[in-house]
Design a protein around this motif. Structure first.
Motif, PDB file in Angstrom:
ATOM      1  N   ILE A 229       0.822  -1.208   0.000  1.00 39.72           N
ATOM      2  CA  ILE A 229       0.000   0.000   0.000  1.00 39.72           C
ATOM      3  C   ILE A 229       0.858   1.260   0.000  1.00 39.72           C
ATOM      4  CG2 ILE A 229      -1.802   1.284   1.203  1.00 39.72           C
ATOM      5  CD1 ILE A 229      -2.700  -1.398   0.000  1.00 39.72           C
ATOM      6  N   ASP A 230       1.824   1.326   0.925  1.00 39.49           N
ATOM      7  CA  ASP A 230       2.633   2.533   1.079  1.00 39.49           C
ATOM      8  C   ASP A 230       3.998   2.168   1.650  1.00 39.49           C
ATOM      9  OD1 ASP A 230       3.707   5.029   1.500  1.00 39.49           O
ATOM     10  OD2 ASP A 230       2.324   5.600   3.106  1.00 39.49           O
ATOM     11  N   PRO A 231       5.058   2.247   0.841  1.00 39.63           N
ATOM     12  CA  PRO A 231       6.397   1.871   1.308  1.00 39.63           C
ATOM     13  C   PRO A 231       7.049   2.914   2.228  1.00 39.63           C
ATOM     14  CG  PRO A 231       6.215   1.778  -1.103  1.00 39.63           C
ATOM     15  CD  PRO A 231       5.042   2.564  -0.594  1.00 39.63           C
ATOM     16  N   THR A 232       6.434   4.086   2.360  1.00 44.27           N
ATOM     17  CA  THR A 232       7.042   5.155   3.156  1.00 44.27           C
ATOM     18  C   THR A 232       7.303   4.680   4.584  1.00 44.27           C
ATOM     19  OG1 THR A 232       5.719   6.726   1.880  1.00 44.27           O
ATOM     20  CG2 THR A 232       6.856   7.573   3.828  1.00 44.27           C
ATOM     21  N   GLY A 233       8.515   4.925   5.064  1.00 46.25           N
ATOM     22  CA  GLY A 233       8.842   4.621   6.454  1.00 46.25           C
ATOM     23  C   GLY A 233       9.243   3.191   6.728  1.00 46.25           C
ATOM     24  N   ALA A 234       9.228   2.325   5.712  1.00 47.69           N
ATOM     25  CA  ALA A 234       9.556   0.921   5.948  1.00 47.69           C
ATOM     26  C   ALA A 234      10.992   0.759   6.448  1.00 47.69           C
ATOM     27  CB  ALA A 234       9.346   0.109   4.673  1.00 47.69           C
ATOM     28  N   GLY A 235      11.917   1.526   5.883  1.00 46.30           N
ATOM     29  CA  GLY A 235      13.304   1.438   6.326  1.00 46.30           C
ATOM     30  C   GLY A 235      13.495   1.919   7.754  1.00 46.30           C
ATOM     31  N   ASP A 236      12.748   2.969   8.129  1.00 52.03           N
ATOM     32  CA  ASP A 236      12.833   3.483   9.501  1.00 52.03           C
ATOM     33  C   ASP A 236      12.207   2.497  10.484  1.00 52.03           C
ATOM     34  OD1 ASP A 236      13.961   6.051   8.699  1.00 52.03           O
ATOM     35  OD2 ASP A 236      11.980   6.479   7.883  1.00 52.03           O
ATOM     36  N   SER A 265      12.875  -6.703   9.690  1.00 49.47           N
ATOM     37  CA  SER A 265      12.216  -7.027   8.427  1.00 49.47           C
ATOM     38  C   SER A 265      10.720  -7.255   8.631  1.00 49.47           C
ATOM     39  CB  SER A 265      12.859  -8.273   7.812  1.00 49.47           C
ATOM     40  OG  SER A 265      14.197  -8.011   7.446  1.00 49.47           O
ATOM     41  N   ALA A 266      10.376  -7.908   9.733  1.00 54.22           N
ATOM     42  CA  ALA A 266       8.963  -8.125  10.029  1.00 54.22           C
ATOM     43  C   ALA A 266       8.244  -6.797  10.257  1.00 54.22           C
ATOM     44  CB  ALA A 266       8.811  -9.033  11.243  1.00 54.22           C
ATOM     45  N   MET A 267       8.875  -5.893  11.010  1.00 51.92           N
ATOM     46  CA  MET A 267       8.282  -4.575  11.251  1.00 51.92           C
ATOM     47  C   MET A 267       8.078  -3.826   9.938  1.00 51.92           C
ATOM     48  SD  MET A 267       7.560  -3.909  14.399  1.00 51.92           S
ATOM     49  CE  MET A 267       7.919  -4.504  16.057  1.00 51.92           C
ATOM     50  N   GLY A 268       9.082  -3.859   9.080  1.00 46.60           N
ATOM     51  CA  GLY A 268       8.971  -3.181   7.799  1.00 46.60           C
ATOM     52  C   GLY A 268       7.859  -3.758   6.940  1.00 46.60           C
ATOM     53  N   SER A 269       7.674  -5.082   7.007  1.00 42.17           N
ATOM     54  CA  SER A 269       6.647  -5.718   6.183  1.00 42.17           C
ATOM     55  C   SER A 269       5.242  -5.307   6.605  1.00 42.17           C
ATOM     56  CB  SER A 269       6.794  -7.246   6.248  1.00 42.17           C
ATOM     57  OG  SER A 269       6.391  -7.771   7.505  1.00 42.17           O
ATOM     58  N   PHE A 270       5.038  -5.082   7.899  1.00 46.01           N
ATOM     59  CA  PHE A 270       3.734  -4.595   8.343  1.00 46.01           C
ATOM     60  C   PHE A 270       3.523  -3.138   7.916  1.00 46.01           C
ATOM     61  CE2 PHE A 270       3.967  -8.085  11.548  1.00 46.01           C
ATOM     62  CZ  PHE A 270       2.752  -8.680  11.266  1.00 46.01           C
ATOM     63  N   THR A 271       4.577  -2.354   7.971  1.00 44.36           N
ATOM     64  CA  THR A 271       4.470  -0.926   7.672  1.00 44.36           C
ATOM     65  C   THR A 271       3.910  -0.676   6.282  1.00 44.36           C
ATOM     66  OG1 THR A 271       6.402  -0.537   9.085  1.00 44.36           O
ATOM     67  CG2 THR A 271       5.752   1.252   7.612  1.00 44.36           C
ATOM     68  N   VAL A 272       4.370  -1.459   5.288  1.00 43.14           N
ATOM     69  CA  VAL A 272       3.966  -1.205   3.901  1.00 43.14           C
ATOM     70  C   VAL A 272       2.545  -1.653   3.607  1.00 43.14           C
ATOM     71  CG1 VAL A 272       6.363  -1.457   3.180  1.00 43.14           C
ATOM     72  CG2 VAL A 272       4.817  -3.414   2.973  1.00 43.14           C
ATOM     73  N   GLN A 273       1.882  -2.281   4.564  1.00 37.62           N
ATOM     74  CA  GLN A 273       0.543  -2.807   4.319  1.00 37.62           C
ATOM     75  C   GLN A 273      -0.567  -1.792   4.589  1.00 37.62           C
ATOM     76  OE1 GLN A 273       1.153  -6.732   6.551  1.00 37.62           O
ATOM     77  NE2 GLN A 273       0.090  -7.420   4.723  1.00 37.62           N
ATOM     78  N   PHE A 275      -1.279   2.883   4.748  1.00 41.34           N
ATOM     79  CA  PHE A 275      -0.707   4.218   4.650  1.00 41.34           C
ATOM     80  C   PHE A 275      -0.170   4.650   6.016  1.00 41.34           C
ATOM     81  CE2 PHE A 275      -3.272   4.587   0.755  1.00 41.34           C
ATOM     82  CZ  PHE A 275      -2.337   5.188  -0.083  1.00 41.34           C
ATOM     83  N   SER A 276       0.868   5.478   5.961  1.00 40.62           N
ATOM     84  CA  SER A 276       1.450   6.065   7.160  1.00 40.62           C
ATOM     85  C   SER A 276       1.871   4.952   8.130  1.00 40.62           C
ATOM     86  CB  SER A 276       0.445   7.032   7.787  1.00 40.62           C
ATOM     87  OG  SER A 276       0.985   7.703   8.896  1.00 40.62           O
ATOM     88  N   ALA A 277       1.715   5.210   9.421  1.00 42.31           N
ATOM     89  CA  ALA A 277       2.062   4.215  10.440  1.00 42.31           C
ATOM     90  C   ALA A 277       0.822   3.491  10.952  1.00 42.31           C
ATOM     91  CB  ALA A 277       2.799   4.895  11.592  1.00 42.31           C
ATOM     92  N   ASP A 278      -0.256   3.486  10.159  1.00 43.18           N
ATOM     93  CA  ASP A 278      -1.535   2.953  10.630  1.00 43.18           C
ATOM     94  C   ASP A 278      -1.437   1.503  11.073  1.00 43.18           C
ATOM     95  OD1 ASP A 278      -2.468   5.423   9.943  1.00 43.18           O
ATOM     96  OD2 ASP A 278      -3.847   4.748   8.374  1.00 43.18           O
ATOM     97  N   LYS A 279      -0.865   0.658  10.231  1.00 40.52           N
ATOM     98  CA  LYS A 279      -0.769  -0.760  10.574  1.00 40.52           C
ATOM     99  C   LYS A 279       0.206  -0.975  11.720  1.00 40.52           C
ATOM    100  CE  LYS A 279      -1.353  -5.187  10.293  1.00 40.52           C
ATOM    101  NZ  LYS A 279      -2.603  -5.792  10.808  1.00 40.52           N
ATOM    102  N   LEU A 280       1.310  -0.283  11.682  1.00 36.90           N
ATOM    103  CA  LEU A 280       2.344  -0.428  12.703  1.00 36.90           C
ATOM    104  C   LEU A 280       1.808  -0.035  14.076  1.00 36.90           C
ATOM    105  CD1 LEU A 280       5.337  -1.277  12.588  1.00 36.90           C
ATOM    106  CD2 LEU A 280       5.915   1.157  12.477  1.00 36.90           C
ATOM    107  N   ALA A 281       1.025   1.019  14.120  1.00 36.03           N
ATOM    108  CA  ALA A 281       0.501   1.511  15.394  1.00 36.03           C
ATOM    109  C   ALA A 281      -0.499   0.553  16.017  1.00 36.03           C
ATOM    110  CB  ALA A 281      -0.145   2.880  15.197  1.00 36.03           C
ATOM    111  N   ASN A 282      -1.206  -0.197  15.191  1.00 32.63           N
ATOM    112  CA  ASN A 282      -2.251  -1.092  15.681  1.00 32.63           C
ATOM    113  C   ASN A 282      -1.833  -2.560  15.670  1.00 32.63           C
ATOM    114  OD1 ASN A 282      -4.468   0.902  16.070  1.00 32.63           O
ATOM    115  ND2 ASN A 282      -4.161   1.224  13.885  1.00 32.63           N
ATOM    116  N   LEU A 283      -0.581  -2.802  15.457  1.00 32.00           N
ATOM    117  CA  LEU A 283      -0.057  -4.164  15.399  1.00 32.00           C
ATOM    118  C   LEU A 283      -0.192  -4.850  16.759  1.00 32.00           C
ATOM    119  CD1 LEU A 283       1.560  -6.242  13.677  1.00 32.00           C
ATOM    120  CD2 LEU A 283       3.643  -5.119  14.508  1.00 32.00           C
ATOM    121  N   THR A 284      -0.632  -6.107  16.741  1.00 33.76           N
ATOM    122  CA  THR A 284      -0.755  -6.862  17.985  1.00 33.76           C
ATOM    123  C   THR A 284       0.426  -7.804  18.150  1.00 33.76           C
ATOM    124  OG1 THR A 284      -1.971  -8.704  16.991  1.00 33.76           O
ATOM    125  CG2 THR A 284      -3.265  -6.806  17.770  1.00 33.76           C
ATOM    126  N   ASN A 285       0.663  -8.209  19.384  1.00 37.17           N
ATOM    127  CA  ASN A 285       1.762  -9.139  19.656  1.00 37.17           C
ATOM    128  C   ASN A 285       1.571 -10.458  18.917  1.00 37.17           C
ATOM    129  OD1 ASN A 285       3.007  -7.301  21.334  1.00 37.17           O
ATOM    130  ND2 ASN A 285       2.242  -8.209  23.224  1.00 37.17           N
TER     131      ASN A 285
END
Length: 314
Positions: A229-236, A265-273, A275-285
């Motif tokens: 969806i959005d590769p922005t921030g995946a490297g960070d 790598s796992a964190m980056g893969s969630f990020t691109v799924q 826009f923005s940090a939406d998926k990363l912010a709501n990621l569950t353990n």
């Protein structure tokens, strides 16, 4: 404070083949800190303007991120606008960059922040990165550094100075080639290691990551996804996962860095799924644990034993 990051907090306007999003939360320190917050305590040092929304402050707070180093200044928050190629999301064009309050950013660490055991210098002016290093009361156990072509071309001497002081350099393939003046990535990593750091992490987008830790080399693929969806921030986010894993375990061994590369790598893969940090912010353990296990599955294989190895029978 376990882990400290110094970098940008921004608003991004992004267009990708999946759509567009205006004034989305972005910035290197944003993605890094949210990713790292899933693993350890993290503090952020950055600057935002009067237009920075309370809901984004609330997001940082909900992740337990220490914002005592997030300065609020008169003016507007750093804004970046970009568009990704419809044919290749690894390619993007910057349409507009407005530094705004970030132009006058001079990070000043508190007494507590100067005691941080793990430090990440995100992609900012190498002179500011050096100033942060000088403010540390004692040398952190592990220091990571990110940079970009703008600083490689414009402030090479200052970047050389900070590279010589850190433990791990994070760069993408193009940045490593330009900085090292070597086309071959193995030689590029060697040249960077000669400047002083212990390890070099080459972020290779959809081709994964390669870690050079002294004479040891470790490579892992990117997680296979059917849509980006959005590769922005995946490297960070990768760097946040990497440094967060090391800080959480307090283990800086080679085996720990290898696990950290998979965690990142796992964190980056969630990020691109999203826009923005939406998926990363709501990621569950549980979501993260499942993906980490998948990484183990896709990178594992059973070797031949001595009796079945075909090269031993020829």
């Amino acid at each position: 404070m376990s882990l400290l990051v110094i970098g940008s907090v921004a608003y991004d306007s992004v267009t990708t083949p999946a759509g567009s999003r205006g004034r989305a939360l972005g910035g290197s320190a944003t993605y890094f800190s949210i990713a790292a917050s899933h693993l350890t305590s993290v503090g952020i040092v950055g600057i935002v303007g009067e237009d920075f929304e309370q809901r984004h402050i609330d997001l940082f707070a909900s992740r337990g991120i220490d914002m005592s180093g997030l300065e609020h200044a008169a003016g507007k928050t750093f804004h970046w606008s970009g568009a990704y190629s419809p044919e290749d999301t690894n390619q993007r064009d910057t349409l507009d960059t407005q530094l705004n309050v970030f132009a006058d950013f001079e990070p000043t660490l508190s007494a507590v922040q100067r005691e941080s055991e793990y430090l990440f210098l995100a992609n900012i002016d190498p002179e500011l990165q050096l100033s942060v290093l000088k403010q540390m009361r004692s040398r952190p156990r592990l220091i990571g550094l990110d940079s970009m072509n703008f600083w490689i071309d414009g402030k090479r001497a200052e970047l050389d100075a900070v590279v010589s002081e850190v433990d791990i350099v994070f760069m993408d393939e193009g940045e490593a080639r330009i900085y090292s003046e070597e086309a071959n990535l193995v030689m590029a990593a060697r040249r960077i290691l000669e400047r002083g750091p212990r390890a070099v992490v080459l972020k290779r987008g959809e081709h994964g990551v390669t870690l050079f830790d002294g004479e040891s080399v470790f490579s892992a693929p990117a997680f296979p996804l059917d849509s980006v969806i959005d590769p922005t921030g995946a490297g960070d986010a990768f760097a946040g996962g990497f440094m967060g894993a090391v800080a959480a375990t307090e283990d800086t061994s080679n085996s720990s860095l290898r696990r950290a590369a998979i965690t990142g790598s796992a964190m980056g893969s969630f990020t691109v799924q999203a826009f923005s940090a939406d998926k990363l912010a709501n990621l569950t353990n549980s979501e993260f644990a499942a993906r980490f296990e998948k990484f183990i599955e896709i990178t594992g294989f059973e070797p031949f034993d001595n009796s079945t190895a075909p090269w031993r029978n020829s």
